[in-house]
Design an enzyme around this catalytic site. Structure first.
Site, PDB file in Angstrom:
ATOM      1  N   GLY A  55      49.008  59.250  14.148  1.00 37.48           N
ATOM      2  CA  GLY A  55      48.324  60.323  13.419  1.00 37.48           C
ATOM      3  C   GLY A  55      46.915  59.860  13.069  1.00 37.48           C
ATOM      4  O   GLY A  55      46.356  58.989  13.754  1.00 37.48           O
ATOM      5  N   CYS A  56      46.360  60.405  11.985  1.00 33.43           N
ATOM      6  CA  CYS A  56      44.980  60.065  11.601  1.00 33.43           C
ATOM      7  C   CYS A  56      44.799  58.548  11.515  1.00 33.43           C
ATOM      8  O   CYS A  56      45.548  57.864  10.812  1.00 33.43           O
ATOM      9  CB  CYS A  56      44.653  60.710  10.252  1.00 33.43           C
ATOM     10  SG  CYS A  56      43.057  60.173   9.619  1.00 33.43           S
ATOM     11  N   PHE A  57      43.798  58.030  12.229  1.00 32.45           N
ATOM     12  CA  PHE A  57      43.675  56.564  12.306  1.00 32.45           C
ATOM     13  C   PHE A  57      43.142  55.917  11.037  1.00 32.45           C
ATOM     14  O   PHE A  57      43.240  54.712  10.876  1.00 32.45           O
ATOM     15  CB  PHE A  57      42.910  56.107  13.550  1.00 32.45           C
ATOM     16  CG  PHE A  57      41.556  56.710  13.818  1.00 32.45           C
ATOM     17  CD1 PHE A  57      40.804  57.306  12.816  1.00 32.45           C
ATOM     18  CD2 PHE A  57      41.029  56.658  15.112  1.00 32.45           C
ATOM     19  CE1 PHE A  57      39.551  57.847  13.088  1.00 32.45           C
ATOM     20  CE2 PHE A  57      39.780  57.193  15.395  1.00 32.45           C
ATOM     21  CZ  PHE A  57      39.045  57.795  14.366  1.00 32.45           C
TER      22      PHE A  57
END
Ligand code: SME
Length: 334
Positions: free
Chosen positions: A177-179
């Site tokens: 997901g969002c890094f």
């Protein structure tokens, strides 16, 4: 006709040559199994590799064999658990012997230890094993101390080659997901040397955040993790990573939706694959829906722009899809 010792001595010379500049572990193990098998006419000669909490069948000579042996089970699992060679003159007398073939009558299993010559002595007490060499004979009482001692020498040669091919400093690429959150969380784990935010496995060169954001480049927000496997083995790293994702959610993690937020494990070393598969198999037991974590070799990786690096360090109140409790748990365990 040469004696058993003479045969082993010649064989050891040949294996030393193969191992002098090892290029590939499977080639080395395969040639070793072939040499042993055909020199002595054994029934079955091969290797099982350690993967998580079981042994997985690796390269061998002889008939089809069982693929998975749990820790402590059978002769192989016992040699692994007790960290010693096990000589079995009659397999029927060995409690828990795993019969892959009814023709097998006697057996020897020799563990292959990770060589750790630089470690301080106190850390050498608990040695770790990366594989076992297993040999079966269709005769009773084939193996004795001569076999054991020579096979242990061979095991040392192979383990030195393994050490030179396997530095403990390793890389893996994790999309969760969002890094921002994934990078922050992974960078806190003991044994992680570097965690960098980037884009993996898409189809254009030098992608920018804006291009990846369109969801048309094939790239996934991914964290390149460099870690010390002697401190944090891959199985443990994956276990910690899995705490941060919903592995059954396709192209979505928390509020982030799109193929760029898919979950994935991208490897640069095919030797990681059995460990990854094993870890996912264990994880699947916790879910009723199928897992959708992508597992493929790494085909492309580009670092994300500087402002994405250590984003949550620079902006402690920034968006993070990973629960704060989990992040604090990792921080407190350091
Ligand atoms: N007999 C082994 C299983 C492997 S096969 O011999 C190839 C054991 O008991 O661990």
């Amino acid at each position: 006709m040469s004696t058993k010792t003479e045969k082993y001595q010649l064989l050891i010379q040949q294996i030393r040559q193969f191992a002098a500049e090892p290029v590939d572990l499977v080639s080395l193990l395969s040639n070793t199994a072939a040499l042993l098998h055909h020199t002595f006419g054994f029934w079955w000669t091969g290797f099982y590799r350690v993967a998580g909490d079981e042994l997985i069948l690796s390269t061998f000579q002889g008939p089809v064999a069982c693929t998975n042996i749990p820790f402590g089970k059978g002769v192989c699992g016992t040699a692994w658990k007790e960290q010693r060679s096990v000589v079995v003159p009659d397999v029927e007398q060995f409690p828990g012997h795993i019969a892959c073939s009814s023709q097998s009558r006697s057996e020897i299993v020799v563990p292959l230890f990770v060589s750790n010559t630089n470690a301080p002595t106190h850390t050498q007490e608990k040695k770790s094993i990366w594989a076992v060499l297993d040999i079966d004979s269709d005769q009773l009482g084939t193996f004795d101390d001569t076999d054991r001692l020579h096979l242990e020498q061979i095991a040392d040669i192979l383990s030195n080659a393994y050490a030179s091919l396997h530095s403990p400093i390793r890389d893996i690429y994790l999309a969760g997901g969002c890094f921002w959150g994934t990078q922050h969380y992974l960078s806190l784990l003991q044994g992680v040397l570097k965690a960098e935010a980037g884009y993996a496995n898409g189809n254009i060169e030098n992608p920018t955040y804006e291009q990846v954001y369109t969801d048309s480049t094939g790239y996934a927000e991914t964290v390149h993790v460099r870690y010390d496997a002697s401190v944090l083995p891959l199985s443990k790293l994956l276990e910690m990573f899995f705490k941060t994702i919903d592995p059954t959610s396709l192209n979505r993690q928390a509020h982030d939706i799109g193929t760029r937020y898919r979950t994935g494990i991208y490897f640069s070393d095919p030797d990681d694959l059995p460990v990854i598969r094993h870890s996912l198999k264990k994880l699947a037991n916790n879910y009723s829906d199928p897992l959708v974590v992508e597992v493929t070799p790494l085909t492309a990786f580009y670092l994300a722009e500087e402002y994405h690096q250590d984003y949550l360090h620079k902006h402690p109140d920034g968006y993070c899809h990973i629960p704060l409790d989990l992040i604090n748990e990792v921080k407190n365990s350091r």
